[in-house]
Design an enzyme around this catalytic site. Sequence first.
Site, short mmCIF file in Angstrom:
data_model
loop_
_atom_site.label_atom_id
_atom_site.label_comp_id
_atom_site.label_asym_id
_atom_site.label_seq_id
_atom_site.Cartn_x
_atom_site.Cartn_y
_atom_site.Cartn_z
N ARG A 124 12.88 11.06 -4.74
CA ARG A 124 12.16 10.40 -4.59
C ARG A 124 12.88 8.93 -5.11
NH1 ARG A 124 6.21 7.89 -6.43
NH2 ARG A 124 6.03 6.38 -5.28
N ASP A 184 -6.32 3.62 3.97
CA ASP A 184 -7.05 4.37 2.39
C ASP A 184 -8.64 3.76 2.80
OD1 ASP A 184 -4.11 5.39 0.74
OD2 ASP A 184 -4.66 3.96 2.44
N ARG A 187 -10.84 5.35 5.29
CA ARG A 187 -10.92 7.03 4.90
C ARG A 187 -11.85 6.48 4.37
NH1 ARG A 187 -4.83 7.38 5.06
NH2 ARG A 187 -4.60 8.65 6.85
N HIS A 211 -0.91 2.80 -3.02
CA HIS A 211 -0.63 3.38 -1.52
C HIS A 211 -0.01 5.05 -1.45
CE1 HIS A 211 -1.05 4.96 2.01
NE2 HIS A 211 0.36 5.82 2.58
#
Length: 351
Positions: A124, A184, A187, A211
Amino acid sequence: MHKTYSSSSLGPGGLDLSQAFFRPIHNTAPPSPTNRHTKISVIGAGNVGMAIAQTVLTQDLVDEIALVDAKPEKLRGEMLDLQHAAAFLPRTTILASSSDYAVTSGSDLVVVTAGARQIPGESRLNLLQRNVALFRSIIPQLAKHSPNAILMIVSNPVDILTYVAWKISGFPANRVIGSGTNLDSSRFRFLLADHLEVNAQDVQAYVVGEHGDGSVALWSSISVGGVPILSFLERQQIPYEEEMLESIRRTVVEGAYEVISLKGYTSWAIGYSVASLARTLLRDQRRIHPVTVLAKGFYGIDGGDVFLSLPAQLGRGGVVGVTNVHLTDEELRRLRASAETLLELQSQLGL
């Protein structure tokens, strides 16, 4: 690739047919200076960038939209495809360039969707560093050509890249935001509305923080039609379990992964999410959205300059303020833990 756009110079020798086609009205006054020309630039013409552009166009949010992408042939194809729909869309000038950021000049809002793709097995941190390098080449050009614009970062990881864009651009914090957990939260509202069989617009619910996996669902402040959900359940002595609440949050977090596994990418929902943010910003609607903002000083987050999603009031100047939502001790703990995770990653970027 040079800037490309439609031309009315179709006559012999490049004659501008618009002048020959219409007879001028005499004794006219110039346009009123109060008439504002609104422009959005979208950086990155992939699935997400084009979904944003298409949604912005169909919702008649701007007078001009500029597209920038590193792939000139694909970019020109996307531009022409949109221009050919002119008869079905509100009148909007569509420009495109793969190399000249001057096409974005005078933008009111710049939406950045460009980002490096993760290589299999890549850490990452390494992906982040490659995105930082990409932003070092993109953001200064955008800041140069649109020094008064609002920067909206959509590229992932959105929280850290919003911080990167803020540092590189030199813009004030109120004019640098990320799309954050706005989608988000949508949703989340959909899942609750579907369960309760109500309209999602009647559900007030926020997901905040990072997030991704570290997001925080604010169960304590959820309401439906003005009725606080958890206190209602307690008054009615209806039992619920923390595991059930966490299961719903996980479904929200995994929503994007499910879409990607089924169709290969996400596009439409983020397109509508960003268009909603653009409408609030450009039309000064002062609506509250959970978006990535500079969180230092809010909710006890004091460890450093960190960007994460909080319920923020947005307007023509960007972030107007952060809503003072009541959080439980557990929600505060999770939010601060989310901030610490992001700060740790930021410290490794060398900015």
